[in-house]
Structures are given as C-alpha cells and as structure tokens.
Write an enzyme that holds these catalytic residues in place. Structure first.
Site, short mmCIF file in Angstrom:
data_model
loop_
_atom_site.label_atom_id
_atom_site.label_comp_id
_atom_site.label_asym_id
_atom_site.label_seq_id
_atom_site.Cartn_x
_atom_site.Cartn_y
_atom_site.Cartn_z
N HIS A 176 33.95 61.88 78.02
CA HIS A 176 35.39 62.16 78.12
C HIS A 176 36.10 61.19 79.07
CE1 HIS A 176 35.42 65.68 75.55
NE2 HIS A 176 34.29 66.05 76.12
N SER B 206 34.43 70.96 74.46
CA SER B 206 33.96 69.61 74.14
C SER B 206 33.30 69.61 72.76
CB SER B 206 33.02 69.11 75.24
OG SER B 206 32.67 67.76 75.05
#
Length: 304
Positions: A198, A91
């Site tokens: 996300h 991430s």
C-alpha cells in the site's frame, strides 16, 4: 438471520489447516475450493491444509488461500440462510468482498487474486521494504513522524484508534519507527511481511494489475461494498483503475467502519481466518458487535 456487515480479512490472517472443516462438511464450501484450484492451476485445498507456515505466508500463496477460505465460509453461511446488508474487506479482503457481492465471479476473483499475489510477491522480492504497527499515538503524530524522515515511508493501515501501520523503504521505515518511539508510542512493532504494501513502492505491480483486470467483466453488486480507499460504497465504474489505486493507497478501515455504522450497520461477521477485524471493531465502537466465522462449527453457531 441477517447481519449488517460481512467483513473479510487480509493478508497475515493465514494459518495451516484453514478452511478444512468447511471443505469436509459443506458442499458449497468445497465447490469454492475446487473452483479456485481449477482456475489457478494449483491445489488450493492442499495449500491451505498441508503447507508449512513459512510457505503459506508467502504473499503469492497467502492471498489466494485467504480469499478461498473466506469465500468458502461465506458460501456456507449463505447456504444456511445467513444474509448481510453490506460487505467490506481489509486490503486483500476487498477482493473477497467483490466476489461475495457478485461484482466478480468466484472464478474471476480467484484469477485476479492469484495475479495480485504474484505481482506483490515479485515486488517484495525486488525492493527492500517493510511495515510496522505503531500503537498508542494519534494518527497526526504518526503522519508527522513519517513526513520528517528521508525516503519513502507513509501511513498505510488506519486500523482503529491508537493503531496505525506504516510502511516503506527499510531505512526510512526504521527512522520513522524511532521518531514514533521518541514521540511517545507505546509500541512500534515491525510486521512479519516482506514488502512495503500500500505504498508507491508497489506502483509497477499496481500498473500491471490494472492492465490484467481490464480483461474482466464487472457487474453491479448485490449489496454495497465499502471501499478501503475512502470508506464509502464502491462504484464499479473504472474498477481496474480502482484496483491499481488500491494497491498503492492506505487502507482507511476506521473510516469505513464508522461510515457503515452511520448507515445503520451495527452488527457483522468476520468471515475467514483470524479475529483481527473483530478486534478492530471493539476498539472503533462498543456499539458494533462482530462475530467470527472460521470453521463449520462457527457457521452453524452463527446461523442458529
């Protein structure tokens, strides 16, 4: 000394005092901290070393702190002659990988990460969302549980066998957690984060990040950067678009690691705060050996 992967951690790995020995004992690491402070207009060293846990955990703070600590540790390793064949980050960590590989400069990487953290903090403050880790179920079962509830909730972090993180609107997330428990999940644990990262709930923030990233220059990498989106080496064409998609798409970490191993990468270092990615590696394959590098002592140990 050459390792296969340089792994960089994501948000959640932060801890007060992170990077302090690197800052104090390595000139290359201190330069990274000073650079980030200069371009971001804040004292990143003070943020990392002296902040209370709740302050450091704010998305707008944790992202630039983790990026800086990780890149400082990477600089210390490079200074001591440690090389890597490829890199990847979880991430937020993908942004550290962009800087470590030379796709962006340290200065530009810090600017982009600071903007990302600010945008995601705003989105988290405006939207009632959350995340939860589901343990002990096949991915397909978790996917079905999410699809069976009303509202926005989707799988977002494909971490390792038997561990999948889901995220979305609070009510939908809670309903999906209950369905996972009914399906036999060993545990379904809400994460201590303020946003549904996300997911499509980050759409507006992602669009703003893309517009911001259009103003930067990107270079060919010095080593492959394996992408969260599909687990394959990243091409720098249309990188602002990639960063937009990255914010609203799942992290396919298991596939990323497996693809790297298929390409011959069987060793690595998790560089920065925490040991999460090393833990994932052990569950993905016993043939992947990953060291952890948080402190100057770790840098010395790895490089000897």
């Amino acid at each position: 000394m050459t390792f296969g992967f340089a792994f960089f951690p994501g948000q959640g790995a932060q801890a007060p005092g992170m990077g302090k020995t690197l800052y104090e004992q390595c000139a290359a690491s201190k330069q990274v901290f000073d650079c980030a402070s200069d371009v971001c207009g804040i004292d990143v060293a003070k943020l990392c070393f002296e902040s209370a846990p709740e302050e450091l955990s704010r998305t707008e703070n944790s992202q630039i702190a983790i990026f800086t600590h990780s890149l400082a540790a990477f600089a210390a390793l490079k200074e001591r002659g440690v090389d890597f064949e490829a890199c990847a980050g979880f991430s937020l960590g993908e942004y550290t990988a962009l800087a470590a590989s030379g796709i962006v400069s340290t200065e530009d990487g810090a600017r982009i990460v600071q903007k990302r953290g600010q945008l995601m903090q705003r989105a988290a403050d405006e939207i009632d969302g959350g995340m939860a880790a589901v343990l002990g179920l096949e991915d397909a079962v978790v996917e079905q549980a999410c699809a069976a509830v009303d509202g926005i909730v989707i799988p977002v972090n494909y971490n390792c066998p038997g561990q999948l993180v889901i995220a979305g609107e609070r009510a939908a997330l809670n309903a999906a957690v209950e369905k996972c428990k009914e399906a036999g999940a060993r545990r379904a644990v809400p994460l201590a984060v303020s946003g549904a990262f996300h997911t499509p709930l980050m759409k507006e923030a992602a669009q703003e990040l893309r517009a911001f990233a259009e103003g930067f220059t990107f270079h060919q990498p010095s080593m492959p950067v394996y992408s969260n989106l599909d687990g394959k080496p990243l091409a720098i064409d249309h990188l602002p678009e990639h960063l937009e998609r990255h914010m609203v798409s799942p992290v396919r970490w298991k596939a990323l690691v497996e693809n790297g191993m298929a390409a011959g990468l069987h060793t690595g270092c998790e560089i920065g705060p925490g040991k999460t990615l090393a833990g994932f590696a052990r569950k993905i394959s016993k043939e992947l050996a990953v060291r952890t590098v948080e402190t100057m002592e770790d840098v010395i140990s790895v490089s000897e």
